[in-house]
Write a protein that holds these residues in place. Structure first.
Motif, mmCIF file in Angstrom:
data_model
loop_
_atom_site.group_PDB
_atom_site.id
_atom_site.type_symbol
_atom_site.label_atom_id
_atom_site.label_comp_id
_atom_site.label_asym_id
_atom_site.label_seq_id
_atom_site.Cartn_x
_atom_site.Cartn_y
_atom_site.Cartn_z
ATOM 1 N N PRO A 77 -44.312 34.678 13.344
ATOM 2 C CA PRO A 77 -43.889 34.257 12.213
ATOM 3 C C PRO A 77 -43.845 32.453 12.904
ATOM 4 O O PRO A 77 -43.550 32.151 14.249
ATOM 5 C CB PRO A 77 -42.456 33.647 11.545
ATOM 6 N N THR A 78 -44.369 31.282 11.959
ATOM 7 C CA THR A 78 -44.625 29.886 11.647
ATOM 8 C C THR A 78 -43.428 29.230 12.408
ATOM 9 O O THR A 78 -43.328 29.086 11.221
ATOM 10 C CB THR A 78 -45.630 28.948 11.956
ATOM 11 N N VAL A 79 -42.567 28.830 12.795
ATOM 12 C CA VAL A 79 -41.415 27.656 12.610
ATOM 13 C C VAL A 79 -41.556 26.249 12.764
ATOM 14 O O VAL A 79 -42.185 25.832 13.844
ATOM 15 C CB VAL A 79 -39.812 28.512 13.248
ATOM 16 N N ALA A 109 -42.525 32.299 17.209
ATOM 17 C CA ALA A 109 -42.049 32.566 17.789
ATOM 18 C C ALA A 109 -40.880 33.602 16.697
ATOM 19 O O ALA A 109 -40.495 33.435 15.836
ATOM 20 C CB ALA A 109 -40.673 31.860 18.219
ATOM 21 N N SER A 110 -40.443 34.644 17.839
ATOM 22 C CA SER A 110 -39.602 35.449 17.446
ATOM 23 C C SER A 110 -38.296 35.419 16.977
ATOM 24 O O SER A 110 -37.893 35.877 16.385
ATOM 25 C CB SER A 110 -40.195 36.729 17.916
ATOM 26 N N LEU A 113 -30.242 26.183 13.234
ATOM 27 C CA LEU A 113 -31.366 27.293 12.939
ATOM 28 C C LEU A 113 -31.165 27.271 11.215
ATOM 29 O O LEU A 113 -29.913 27.540 10.824
ATOM 30 C CB LEU A 113 -31.492 28.055 12.691
ATOM 31 N N ASN A 114 -31.705 26.410 10.306
ATOM 32 C CA ASN A 114 -31.734 26.142 8.602
ATOM 33 C C ASN A 114 -30.225 25.775 9.099
ATOM 34 O O ASN A 114 -29.822 26.297 7.206
ATOM 35 C CB ASN A 114 -32.276 27.840 7.843
ATOM 36 N N GLY A 115 -29.789 25.275 9.231
ATOM 37 C CA GLY A 115 -28.740 24.387 8.841
ATOM 38 C C GLY A 115 -27.364 24.985 8.931
ATOM 39 O O GLY A 115 -26.449 24.648 9.148
ATOM 40 N N GLU A 116 -27.285 26.265 10.016
ATOM 41 C CA GLU A 116 -26.408 27.139 10.408
ATOM 42 C C GLU A 116 -25.996 26.742 11.791
ATOM 43 O O GLU A 116 -27.512 26.723 11.891
ATOM 44 C CB GLU A 116 -26.237 28.112 9.768
ATOM 45 N N GLN A 167 -33.718 36.215 14.919
ATOM 46 C CA GLN A 167 -34.903 36.388 14.528
ATOM 47 C C GLN A 167 -35.495 35.646 13.662
ATOM 48 O O GLN A 167 -33.572 34.649 12.999
ATOM 49 C CB GLN A 167 -34.977 38.115 14.028
ATOM 50 N N LEU A 168 -36.781 34.986 13.579
ATOM 51 C CA LEU A 168 -36.797 34.043 12.823
ATOM 52 C C LEU A 168 -37.762 34.465 11.782
ATOM 53 O O LEU A 168 -38.117 35.973 12.027
ATOM 54 C CB LEU A 168 -37.473 33.076 13.889
ATOM 55 N N SER A 169 -37.626 33.960 11.002
ATOM 56 C CA SER A 169 -39.048 34.281 9.873
ATOM 57 C C SER A 169 -39.690 33.203 9.848
ATOM 58 O O SER A 169 -39.778 31.500 10.218
ATOM 59 C CB SER A 169 -37.411 33.858 8.554
ATOM 60 N N ALA A 170 -40.790 32.958 8.918
ATOM 61 C CA ALA A 170 -41.768 32.036 8.418
ATOM 62 C C ALA A 170 -41.226 31.110 7.497
ATOM 63 O O ALA A 170 -40.282 31.042 7.011
ATOM 64 C CB ALA A 170 -43.250 33.144 8.059
ATOM 65 N N GLY A 171 -40.874 29.793 8.695
ATOM 66 C CA GLY A 171 -40.645 28.595 7.471
ATOM 67 C C GLY A 171 -39.210 28.107 8.049
ATOM 68 O O GLY A 171 -38.612 27.382 7.360
#
Length: 124
Positions: free
Chosen positions: A46-48, A69-70, A98-101, A108-112
């Motif tokens: 995913p693109t982060v 990155a994964s 990560l996403n406010g936390e 693990q990362l997700s797109a966006g």
């Protein structure tokens, strides 16, 4: 153990180790690779976005960037390799979200997704 953990140590990096994954309350599996896209035997990551604040922004020379990155550790490994020793030194004293936390090393990362590097703030 990833290069981030080796270079900085997760205790020095001040990651808040929490059993709750950033989306755990929404039913997503912790550590799931479900967000990676698999085509045949090729897996795309995913693109982060990595957002950099204060000293991290100054050390990197940019306020934000994107990478594939994964995991959080993999994204920060890329950032350290890209932005060099000055950035690595700032990262060692920073909090990573990560996403406010608070981020977990193996998250693990997700797109966006958005990773934020927040150096300590001093006042006078």
């Amino acid at each position: 153990m990833g290069a981030v953990a080796k270079a900085l140590g997760w205790q020095t990096w001040k990651v808040i180790a929490s059993a709750r994954h950033r989306d755990g309350e929404h039913g997503r599996a912790v550590g799931s690779l479900a967000d990676a896209t698999t085509i045949g035997s090729i897996t795309s990551m995913p693109t982060v976005t990595i957002r950099l604040f204060a000293g991290a922004r100054e050390a990197a020379g940019v306020g934000s960037t994107q990478t594939e990155a994964s995991s959080v550790a993999e994204a920060l490994d890329w950032a350290m390799a890209t932005f060099g020793d000055g950035f690595t030194a700032v990262l060692a004293a920073s909090r990573v979200w990560l996403n406010g936390e608070p981020a977990l090393e193996g998250a693990q990362l997700s797109a966006g997704d958005e990773i934020a590097v927040l150096p300590p703030v001093s006042g006078g």
